[in-house]
Design a protein around this motif. Structure first.
Motif, mmCIF file in Angstrom:
data_model
loop_
_atom_site.group_PDB
_atom_site.id
_atom_site.type_symbol
_atom_site.label_atom_id
_atom_site.label_comp_id
_atom_site.label_asym_id
_atom_site.label_seq_id
_atom_site.Cartn_x
_atom_site.Cartn_y
_atom_site.Cartn_z
ATOM 1 N N PHE A 165 0.863 -1.186 0.000
ATOM 2 C CA PHE A 165 0.000 0.000 0.000
ATOM 3 C C PHE A 165 0.892 1.226 0.000
ATOM 4 C CE2 PHE A 165 -2.365 3.450 1.994
ATOM 5 C CZ PHE A 165 -3.548 3.408 1.265
ATOM 6 N N PHE A 166 0.770 1.991 -1.078
ATOM 7 C CA PHE A 166 1.522 3.236 -1.163
ATOM 8 C C PHE A 166 0.554 4.385 -1.336
ATOM 9 C CE2 PHE A 166 5.065 0.554 -3.184
ATOM 10 C CZ PHE A 166 5.629 0.301 -1.942
ATOM 11 N N THR A 167 1.033 5.569 -0.989
ATOM 12 C CA THR A 167 0.213 6.755 -1.184
ATOM 13 C C THR A 167 0.887 7.652 -2.213
ATOM 14 O OG1 THR A 167 -0.490 6.653 1.111
ATOM 15 C CG2 THR A 167 -0.862 8.715 -0.052
ATOM 16 N N GLN A 168 0.093 8.055 -3.195
ATOM 17 C CA GLN A 168 0.587 9.092 -4.089
ATOM 18 C C GLN A 168 0.192 10.421 -3.459
ATOM 19 O OE1 GLN A 168 -0.540 7.744 -8.358
ATOM 20 N NE2 GLN A 168 -1.798 6.592 -6.920
ATOM 21 N N LEU A 169 1.188 11.210 -3.177
ATOM 22 C CA LEU A 169 0.971 12.419 -2.402
ATOM 23 C C LEU A 169 1.277 13.608 -3.289
ATOM 24 C CD1 LEU A 169 0.345 12.889 0.664
ATOM 25 C CD2 LEU A 169 2.779 13.232 0.955
ATOM 26 N N GLY A 170 0.222 14.265 -3.723
ATOM 27 C CA GLY A 170 0.451 15.453 -4.548
ATOM 28 C C GLY A 170 0.742 16.643 -3.664
ATOM 29 N N SER A 171 1.858 17.295 -3.897
ATOM 30 C CA SER A 171 2.194 18.441 -3.056
ATOM 31 C C SER A 171 3.032 19.448 -3.839
ATOM 32 C CB SER A 171 2.939 17.964 -1.812
ATOM 33 O OG SER A 171 3.041 19.024 -0.891
ATOM 34 N N THR A 172 3.622 20.385 -3.095
ATOM 35 C CA THR A 172 4.427 21.419 -3.745
ATOM 36 C C THR A 172 5.842 21.408 -3.175
ATOM 37 O OG1 THR A 172 3.844 23.062 -2.099
ATOM 38 C CG2 THR A 172 2.424 22.933 -4.036
ATOM 39 N N ALA A 173 6.694 22.241 -3.744
ATOM 40 C CA ALA A 173 8.096 22.293 -3.334
ATOM 41 C C ALA A 173 8.249 22.661 -1.862
ATOM 42 C CB ALA A 173 8.853 23.292 -4.206
ATOM 43 N N ASN A 174 7.270 23.434 -1.357
ATOM 44 C CA ASN A 174 7.306 23.849 0.050
ATOM 45 C C ASN A 174 7.363 22.687 1.020
ATOM 46 O OD1 ASN A 174 7.258 26.533 -0.355
ATOM 47 N ND2 ASN A 174 5.045 26.766 -0.130
ATOM 48 N N MET A 175 6.837 21.565 0.610
ATOM 49 C CA MET A 175 6.686 20.430 1.515
ATOM 50 C C MET A 175 8.014 20.012 2.141
ATOM 51 S SD MET A 175 5.146 16.705 0.795
ATOM 52 C CE MET A 175 5.037 15.506 2.103
ATOM 53 N N GLN A 176 9.073 20.078 1.328
ATOM 54 C CA GLN A 176 10.369 19.625 1.842
ATOM 55 C C GLN A 176 10.785 20.466 3.047
ATOM 56 O OE1 GLN A 176 13.807 20.027 -0.706
ATOM 57 N NE2 GLN A 176 14.979 18.568 0.530
ATOM 58 N N ALA A 177 10.689 21.785 2.882
ATOM 59 C CA ALA A 177 11.090 22.670 3.978
ATOM 60 C C ALA A 177 10.150 22.495 5.166
ATOM 61 C CB ALA A 177 11.068 24.118 3.504
ATOM 62 N N LEU A 178 8.858 22.361 4.862
ATOM 63 C CA LEU A 178 7.866 22.295 5.924
ATOM 64 C C LEU A 178 8.093 21.091 6.847
ATOM 65 C CD1 LEU A 178 5.054 23.967 6.338
ATOM 66 C CD2 LEU A 178 4.133 21.682 6.006
#
Lengths: 236, 390
Positions: B111-124
């Motif tokens: 079970f994997f999740t495809q997680l749509g996000s933005t570049a901000n996520m890394q810093a967050l």
């Protein structure tokens, strides 16, 4: 003689009575006892058991209060005093010697002797030093770290006498002090009292059955049925 | 008689009856032990919880979005407005769309999740890269994927070593791998385990799965009060997106919740400890009453040689307190030991704090005073005449 006696009156008893309530019955143990004891006297109290001498002893020793009558020690009326004051008087004025020695079994000889001084509030170190000196004086200096069960009866009674004397009381109250000892050892203890009386002028009251002991005292009070029946003044 | 002389005598008397003294103390030992153990364990749990959030920061906020009616949800096109609108309170905002998928890889159900996000996520989330790069604002609708550590492991087990530049097929979709993540904390705030996820540019995923944003994550601006900021941001949402349920949660709330739960546990263990302490106290009372009876003659002698009744009372009280304190001391050791065992098996850092030790000690002293009082009164009421007769 009379004037010097009145000046040195240590104990004064006037019409001392003591009653006990036993169930519905009232039992009168002391029925009006009056006498005086001068400072420095050596006195024997004799009487059969039930004569009231133990009750008299308890009153003299401030362990009990009379139901009626007046008791003064060195002029101070005992009837006015509260319990802590009586404890202080017992501590400072009276030294007890018991038939059964009554040393505290868990304390060694020195600590037993030091106890009255500790209750007086002396620092432990000073109390122990004085206890040590008092044990020397009664010939028990080499046994100061022995516990009571490591000592013979005569030795225990010597320690008990040291305990009675350590606070320099005005009165030694000895209740059958030789009663649990064989006659030779008992006589040794008796001689300690005689020496104290002779050399230091300590007032000693000895309660005894033993006519031999009583005969060595300067004065004898005889009790029967709660009354003094005889008031002897023997030759010293 | 000085307090030291009293203590010395008390010790001597207790030593003379070692065996039964120790037996009487079992209740106090267990009681103090459980109080100390529970407080220590509670302290360690709290410490561990706080430590976990420390890595991530307690300024992290998660906003779960739900739209009860269709077409009321937040779309990718609304993001700019939301970011701007929340700017007074939140520094970094990142959206996510989650699409979980079961599929078979090398004979294993995964079970994997495809997680749509933005570049901000890394810093967050302070994510660390093992290789390659994170998604960037320029990736737009590209089917790029940054691979979580467990996903990479699963592919490696199935014989495919992922690296930047490789492609992977999942649920009929093809992604180009652009980066690999280091292992991240499992319960990253917001609920999704990044280790089991593929992070995909949100534009790409919204094209594939429809554009409603499931949640936002943000960091509160430094210096702002957390709770007030959350409330104001909530009001902003209610004003601008009335059809949307925005449910905020923050580590502070979670810590508060966890502490609430711990408090319950603490109370329960406290009750057990108290009962043991009462039992222990009764044990002390019993032993002291026996001691008073046995030592009547001694008490009589002490009164005769000038002890006041309050001297006798104090002596027995001190003896009871010392007895209880010995039990308390043994209980402290037992409690610390129990806490250590728990910490050892739970993998926590072991510590015992001074207030806990002092409390354990204080409680046992209080037990000694409370349960020693009645026997001490009895001792001081001994009639010397009767005690000395016989």
């Amino acid at each position: 003689m009379n004037t010097s006696l009145s000046q040195n009156r240590l104990l004064e008893l006037e019409g001392i009575r003591k009653e006990f309530q036993i169930g519905p019955a009232r039992l009168e143990i002391l029925k009006g006892i009056s006498f005086e004891v001068a400072a420095g006297e050596l006195l024997a109290v004799m009487g059969t058991s039930g004569s009231g001498k133990s009750t008299l002893m308890n009153i003299l020793g401030l362990l009990d209060r009379p139901s009626a009558g007046r008791y003064r020690i060195a002029g101070e009326d005992i009837g006015q005093l509260d319990e802590p004051s009586l404890a202080r008087l017992r501590n400072e004025r009276i030294g007890f010697v018991f038939q059964q020695f009554n040393l505290l079994p868990r304390l060694n000889a020195r600590d037993n002797v030091a106890l009255p001084l500790q209750y007086r509030g002396l620092p432990r170190r000073e109390a122990l030093a004085r206890a040590r000196a008092m044990l020397d004086a009664v010939g028990m200096g080499d046994r100061d770290h022995h516990r009571p069960n490591e000592l013979s009866g005569g030795q225990q009674q010597r320690v008990a006498v040291a305990r009675a004397l350590v606070g320099e009381p005005s009165l030694i109250l000895a209740d059958e002090p030789t009663g649990a000892l064989d006659s030779r050892v008992g006589q040794e203890i008796m001689e300690m009292f005689l020496r104290l009386h002779r050399e230091q002028g300590t007032t000693v009251i000895i309660i005894t059955h033993d006519p031999g002991i009583a005969a060595q005292c300067a004065r004898l009070l005889r009790m029967r049925d709660g009354l003094l029946v005889e008031h002897d003044a023997l030759a010293a | 008689m000085s307090i030291w002389a009293n203590i010395l005598e008390a010790m001597r008397n207790l030593l003379a009856t070692k065996q039964r003294s120790i037996l009487a103390l079992i209740g106090i030992i267990i009681g103090t032990g459980s109080v100390v153990a529970m407080l220590s364990i509670g302290g360690m749990v709290r410490h561990e919880t706080l430590k976990r959030f420390e890595d991530m920061g307690t300024d992290l906020i998660s906003i779960r979005l739900r739209a009860p009616e269709p077409d009321q949800g937040l779309g990718v096109s609304d993001l700019a407005q939301v970011e701007q609108g929340l700017a007074p309170w939140f520094a970094v905002v990142t959206p996510s769309i989650e699409a979980g998928v079961w599929f078979e890889l090398g004979g294993q159900e995964q079970f994997f999740t495809q997680l749509g996000s933005t570049a901000n996520m890394q810093a967050l989330y302070r994510l660390e890269l093992a290789a390659g790069r994170f998604i960037s604002p320029f990736d737009h609708y590209q089917r790029f994927a940054v691979v979580g550590q467990q996903v990479a492991n699963a592919y490696a087990d199935a014989g495919q070593l992922l690296a930047p530049g490789s492609t992977l097929a999942i649920d009929g979709r093809i992604y180009s791998v652009i980066g690999l993540l280091e292992r991240a904390p499992e319960d990253l705030f917001g609920g999704t385990d990044v280790n089991h996820s593929l992070i995909i540019p949100i534009g790409a995923l919204s094209r594939l799965d429809g554009g409603e944003i499931d949640s936002l994550a943000a960091r509160i601006k430094p210096g702002l009060a957390h709770q007030a900021s959350i409330e104001q941001a909530g009001q902003w949402f209610a004003q601008h997106f009335p059809g949307l349920d925005a449910e905020f949660s923050s580590p502070e709330q979670m810590i508060a919740q966890m502490q609430q739960q711990l408090r319950l546990l603490t109370l329960m263990l406290g009750a057990i400890g108290s009962i043991s302490l009462v039992v222990g106290g009764v044990g002390v009372m019993n032993i002291m009453l026996v001691s008073v009876t046995e030592r009547r003659r001694e008490i009589g002698v002490r009164l005769a040689i000038g002890a006041r009744r309050r001297d006798v009372r104090r002596q027995f009280l001190i003896e009871a307190v010392i007895l209880a304190l010995i039990g308390g001391l043994l209980g402290l050791v037992l409690g610390a030991l129990a806490a250590w065992v728990v910490a050892y098996f739970a993998g926590w850092g072991f510590f015992v704090t001074l207030p806990v030790l002092l409390l354990g000690f204080g409680v046992s002293a209080a037990i000694g005073v409370f349960f020693g009082f009645y026997p001490a009164i009895q001792a001081s009421k001994v009639d010397p005449i009767i005690a000395l007769r016989s």
